[in-house]
Each structure stands twice: as C-alpha cells, then as structure tokens.
Design an enzyme around this catalytic site. Structure first.
Site, PDB file in Angstrom:
ATOM      1  N   SER A  97       0.860  -1.184   0.000  1.00 29.19           N
ATOM      2  CA  SER A  97       0.000   0.000   0.000  1.00 29.19           C
ATOM      3  C   SER A  97       0.902   1.241   0.000  1.00 29.19           C
ATOM      4  O   SER A  97       1.849   1.323   0.791  1.00 29.19           O
ATOM      5  CB  SER A  97      -0.884  -0.025   1.261  1.00 29.19           C
ATOM      6  OG  SER A  97      -1.629   1.163   1.338  1.00 29.19           O
ATOM      7  N   GLY A  98       0.637   2.157  -0.914  1.00 30.37           N
ATOM      8  CA  GLY A  98       1.448   3.374  -0.999  1.00 30.37           C
ATOM      9  C   GLY A  98       2.707   3.211  -1.837  1.00 30.37           C
ATOM     10  O   GLY A  98       3.504   4.137  -1.962  1.00 30.37           O
ATOM     11  N   GLY A 108       2.878   2.861  -5.052  1.00 34.28           N
ATOM     12  CA  GLY A 108       2.766   3.625  -6.303  1.00 34.28           C
ATOM     13  C   GLY A 108       1.978   2.906  -7.390  1.00 34.28           C
ATOM     14  O   GLY A 108       1.938   3.357  -8.538  1.00 34.28           O
ATOM     15  N   LYS A 109       1.318   1.809  -7.050  1.00 31.92           N
ATOM     16  CA  LYS A 109       0.569   1.018  -8.055  1.00 31.92           C
ATOM     17  C   LYS A 109      -0.451   1.883  -8.800  1.00 31.92           C
ATOM     18  O   LYS A 109      -0.473   1.918 -10.021  1.00 31.92           O
ATOM     19  CB  LYS A 109      -0.167  -0.166  -7.385  1.00 31.92           C
ATOM     20  CG  LYS A 109       0.711  -1.138  -6.636  1.00 31.92           C
ATOM     21  CD  LYS A 109      -0.074  -2.261  -6.012  1.00 31.92           C
ATOM     22  CE  LYS A 109      -1.107  -1.850  -4.971  1.00 31.92           C
ATOM     23  NZ  LYS A 109      -0.554  -1.220  -3.755  1.00 31.92           N
ATOM     24  N   SER A 110      -1.327   2.568  -8.034  1.00 34.69           N
ATOM     25  CA  SER A 110      -2.403   3.349  -8.669  1.00 34.69           C
ATOM     26  C   SER A 110      -1.839   4.519  -9.468  1.00 34.69           C
ATOM     27  O   SER A 110      -2.317   4.806 -10.570  1.00 34.69           O
ATOM     28  CB  SER A 110      -3.374   3.900  -7.623  1.00 34.69           C
ATOM     29  OG  SER A 110      -3.797   2.870  -6.775  1.00 34.69           O
ATOM     30  N   SER A 164      -2.196  -7.682  -3.901  1.00 32.04           N
ATOM     31  CA  SER A 164      -1.979  -9.114  -4.204  1.00 32.04           C
ATOM     32  C   SER A 164      -0.695  -9.608  -3.526  1.00 32.04           C
ATOM     33  O   SER A 164       0.309  -9.870  -4.194  1.00 32.04           O
ATOM     34  CB  SER A 164      -1.989  -9.382  -5.707  1.00 32.04           C
ATOM     35  OG  SER A 164      -1.202  -8.479  -6.420  1.00 32.04           O
TER      36      SER A 164
HETATM   37  N1  LIG Z   1      -5.630  -4.241   6.288  1.00 37.99           N
HETATM   38  C1  LIG Z   1      -5.343  -3.676   5.106  1.00 37.99           C
HETATM   39  N2  LIG Z   1      -4.253  -4.101   4.408  1.00 37.99           N
HETATM   40  C2  LIG Z   1      -3.965  -3.544   3.220  1.00 37.99           C
HETATM   41  N3  LIG Z   1      -4.702  -2.547   2.618  1.00 37.99           N
HETATM   42  C3  LIG Z   1      -5.781  -2.109   3.289  1.00 37.99           C
HETATM   43  C4  LIG Z   1      -6.148  -2.639   4.540  1.00 37.99           C
HETATM   44  N4  LIG Z   1      -7.278  -2.003   4.962  1.00 37.99           N
HETATM   45  C5  LIG Z   1      -7.602  -1.123   4.011  1.00 37.99           C
HETATM   46  N5  LIG Z   1      -6.721  -1.165   2.995  1.00 37.99           N
HETATM   47  C6  LIG Z   1      -6.864  -0.397   1.746  1.00 37.99           C
HETATM   48  O1  LIG Z   1      -7.249  -1.371   0.758  1.00 37.99           O
HETATM   49  C7  LIG Z   1      -6.380  -1.322  -0.356  1.00 37.99           C
HETATM   50  C8  LIG Z   1      -5.845  -2.723  -0.692  1.00 37.99           C
HETATM   51  O2  LIG Z   1      -6.835  -3.503  -1.280  1.00 37.99           O
HETATM   52  P1  LIG Z   1      -6.417  -4.678  -2.283  1.00 37.99           P
HETATM   53  O3  LIG Z   1      -7.696  -5.252  -2.778  1.00 37.99           O
HETATM   54  O4  LIG Z   1      -5.449  -4.145  -3.263  1.00 37.99           O
HETATM   55  O5  LIG Z   1      -5.654  -5.688  -1.308  1.00 37.99           O
HETATM   56  S1  LIG Z   1      -5.377  -7.236  -1.493  1.00 37.99           S
HETATM   57  O6  LIG Z   1      -4.854  -7.435  -2.881  1.00 37.99           O
HETATM   58  O7  LIG Z   1      -6.635  -7.974  -1.287  1.00 37.99           O
HETATM   59  O8  LIG Z   1      -4.382  -7.583  -0.474  1.00 37.99           O
HETATM   60  C9  LIG Z   1      -5.213  -0.454   0.016  1.00 37.99           C
HETATM   61  O9  LIG Z   1      -5.056   0.366  -1.128  1.00 37.99           O
HETATM   62  P2  LIG Z   1      -3.637   0.731  -1.750  1.00 37.99           P
HETATM   63  O10 LIG Z   1      -3.039   1.682  -0.742  1.00 37.99           O
HETATM   64  O11 LIG Z   1      -3.999   1.424  -3.037  1.00 37.99           O
HETATM   65  O12 LIG Z   1      -2.821  -0.502  -1.971  1.00 37.99           O
HETATM   66  C10 LIG Z   1      -5.643   0.310   1.259  1.00 37.99           C
HETATM   67  O13 LIG Z   1      -6.056   1.607   0.901  1.00 37.99           O
HETATM   68  N1  LIG Z   2       8.217   7.550  -8.633  1.00 36.50           N
HETATM   69  C1  LIG Z   2       6.990   7.415  -8.115  1.00 36.50           C
HETATM   70  N2  LIG Z   2       6.112   6.545  -8.668  1.00 36.50           N
HETATM   71  C2  LIG Z   2       4.858   6.417  -8.150  1.00 36.50           C
HETATM   72  N3  LIG Z   2       4.403   7.104  -7.070  1.00 36.50           N
HETATM   73  C3  LIG Z   2       5.253   7.979  -6.492  1.00 36.50           C
HETATM   74  C4  LIG Z   2       6.577   8.177  -6.968  1.00 36.50           C
HETATM   75  N4  LIG Z   2       7.177   9.073  -6.192  1.00 36.50           N
HETATM   76  C5  LIG Z   2       6.302   9.440  -5.265  1.00 36.50           C
HETATM   77  N5  LIG Z   2       5.120   8.807  -5.442  1.00 36.50           N
HETATM   78  C6  LIG Z   2       3.908   9.024  -4.616  1.00 36.50           C
HETATM   79  O1  LIG Z   2       3.655   7.838  -3.865  1.00 36.50           O
HETATM   80  C7  LIG Z   2       2.253   7.712  -3.637  1.00 36.50           C
HETATM   81  C8  LIG Z   2       1.808   6.333  -4.117  1.00 36.50           C
HETATM   82  O2  LIG Z   2       0.446   6.163  -3.805  1.00 36.50           O
HETATM   83  P1  LIG Z   2      -0.491   5.202  -4.621  1.00 36.50           P
HETATM   84  O3  LIG Z   2      -0.255   5.344  -6.079  1.00 36.50           O
HETATM   85  O4  LIG Z   2      -1.884   5.422  -4.107  1.00 36.50           O
HETATM   86  O5  LIG Z   2       0.062   3.768  -4.160  1.00 36.50           O
HETATM   87  P2  LIG Z   2      -0.707   2.378  -4.116  1.00 36.50           P
HETATM   88  O6  LIG Z   2      -1.742   2.386  -5.197  1.00 36.50           O
HETATM   89  O7  LIG Z   2       0.385   1.367  -4.346  1.00 36.50           O
HETATM   90  O8  LIG Z   2      -1.302   2.304  -2.746  1.00 36.50           O
HETATM   91  C9  LIG Z   2       1.572   8.841  -4.394  1.00 36.50           C
HETATM   92  O9  LIG Z   2       1.286   9.891  -3.499  1.00 36.50           O
HETATM   93  C10 LIG Z   2       2.637   9.262  -5.407  1.00 36.50           C
HETATM   94  O10 LIG Z   2       2.525  10.612  -5.774  1.00 36.50           O
END
Ligand SMILES: Nc1ncnc2c1ncn2[C@@H]1O[C@H](COP(=O)(O)OS(=O)(=O)O)[C@@H](OP(=O)(O)O)[C@H]1O
Ligand SMILES: Nc1ncnc2c1ncn2[C@@H]1O[C@H](COP(=O)(O)OP(=O)(O)O)[C@@H](O)[C@H]1O
Length: 197
Positions: A34-35, A37-39, A106
């Site tokens: 999470s965080g 950079g996937k999205s 995932s």
């Molecule tokens: N417990 C916990 N663990 C991980 N993530 C959490 C959790 N609770 C809420 N979130 C939010 O849900 C997003 C992840 O959902 P996913 O469907 O990608 O997760 S998974 O593939 O089923 O593991 C994830 O989004 P991303 O930050 O975009 O990855 C979080 O915002």
């Molecule tokens: N090189 C980079 N590639 C992707 N995201 C980056 C990068 N540098 C900084 N970021 C920041 O990291 C964060 C990633 O968040 P997000 O895309 O929501 O991640 P995820 O979908 O994996 O949870 C965003 O705030 C984005 O602006």
C-alpha cells in the site's frame, strides 16, 4: 466444469476483437505494498496507452472493494477471494479486447500464480512496484499505516499481514530511483517489444 452447465461457444473471439482494435489484449498486473505507487503508475500508464488509441481498463483494489468485492475483508481467505474475482474479471476483459491494468496489493506469490493460471501466462505481465515499507509508511498517503501502528486497523499488509515480493517479475519499478514518467516509458518499451502487437 460446474454440474449441468454446458459451456456455450460464441463466434466472435478475442482474436477477432484484437484484429478490429489493431492491438493485442493482455493483463498488466501490478503488485506492491500500500502506498508503493501502483495506482499512480497504473493511472499514468493508462493515460499513455489511451493516447495511443489503445483500449484499456483499470481494475483498482480500492475501487473494486466498493462494488464487486464489497464486504470482503483483509483476512487471508477474503484476500484470496478478492484475487480470484479480479483474475476472472481480468480474463473477461482481455477476452473483450482490452489491455487490462490491475492495481491490487496481491500480497502472496501463490495467489498471483493462481491469477496467472486463470488469465493464461502468455497474457499476464507482472510488474513489481518495489518501494520499501519504510518509504510507503513515510508517504502514508491515506493515513492507514499510522492507524495500523496504533492498532486501529488489523491485518495491514507489511505490518501484521505478510507481503511476498515477486521473485521473477517481468518488470520491476523502483519508485525511489525513477520518476513516474520514467516508469511509464520503461513499461511502454517493454509492452511494445513483447505484447502490444
Ligand atoms: N488491512 C489492510 N491491508 C492492506 N490494505 C488495506 C487494509 N485495509 C484497508 N486497505 C486499503 O485497501 C487497499 C488494498 O486492497 P487490495 O484489494 O489491493 O488488497 S489485497 O490485494 O486484497 O491484499 C489499500 O489500497 P492501496 O493503498 O492502493 O494498496 C488500502 O487503501
Ligand atoms: N516515482 C513514483 N512513482 C509512483 N508514485 C510515487 C513516486 N514518487 C512518489 N510517489 C507518490 O507515492 C504515492 C503512491 O500512492 P499510490 O499510487 O496510491 O500507491 P498504491 O496504489 O500502491 O497504494 C503517491 O502519493 C505518489 O505521488
């Protein structure tokens, strides 16, 4: 095959749709914490593909959990079901001719392998968004790491739920070393060479 269900064949195939669209269809499967950079990268990639007249759709974890996967938790079993549904939807979308981008944590290798099997390995590009936990936690885009550290969110990936990094991803994105534009360029180069035509 489910009992009493007989598969119906339709004459228009994925290959017909690919010919009409003038490009191949396949899945780009992002994985990472999470965080990581996937999205962000999925979004920038989709814009770049769209501008090249490529038909796309992005399946995003947060978004699908508001609809199709509403009610699924973050237990191991529910994450498995989340993964299975996404893989099945992605399979339909590539049959429909779309370059399908998926952006889910995932977290487990075994589940990603299952997705690859459902979709077909020749239509599956795995991209590891490799951002260390400490960096994701520092970014804490949604404030969820803070909550997880305080014990307000359970089973949080990387904190009290496992993340298994891919051993042989097709591509790796190191967000600490690459800009978003550089990552997109790298992915496009790889797709142009191996998948799009
Ligand atoms: N417990 C916990 N663990 C991980 N993530 C959490 C959790 N609770 C809420 N979130 C939010 O849900 C997003 C992840 O959902 P996913 O469907 O990608 O997760 S998974 O593939 O089923 O593991 C994830 O989004 P991303 O930050 O975009 O990855 C979080 O915002
Ligand atoms: N090189 C980079 N590639 C992707 N995201 C980056 C990068 N540098 C900084 N970021 C920041 O990291 C964060 C990633 O968040 P997000 O895309 O929501 O991640 P995820 O979908 O994996 O949870 C965003 O705030 C984005 O602006």
């Amino acid at each position: 095959m489910t009992e009493n269900i007989i598969k119906q064949d339709y004459q228009i195939t994925r290959s017909d749709r690919n010919q009409q669209n003038r490009h191949n269809s396949f899945v780009i499967w992002f994985t990472g914490l999470s965080g990581s950079g996937k999205s962000t990268i999925a979004n920038a990639l989709e814009i770049a593909l769209f501008q090249k007249n490529i038909r796309t759709y992005t399946l995003d974890g947060d978004n699908l959990r508001c609809g199709l996967n509403e009610g699924l938790s973050f237990s191991k079993e529910d994450r498995e079901e989340n993964n299975r549904r996404i893989a099945q939807v992605a399979k339909l979308f590539i049959d429909a001719g779309l370059v399908t981008i998926s952006a889910f944590i995932s977290p487990l290798r075994k589940e990603r392998e299952k997705a690859k099997k459902i979709i077909g390995k020749e239509h599956f590009v795995e991209i590891y968004v490799n951002t260390p936990l400490a960096v994701c936690e520092k970014r804490d885009v949604k404030g969820l790491y803070k909550k997880a550290r305080r014990g307000e969110v359970q089973n949080f990936t990387g904190i009290d739920s496992p993340y298994e990094a891919p051993e042989q991803a097709d591509l790796e994105i190191i967000t600490e070393q690459e800009t978003i534009e550089e990552s997109v360029k790298k992915i496009l180069q790889f797709l142009n060479k191996n998948y799009l035509n």
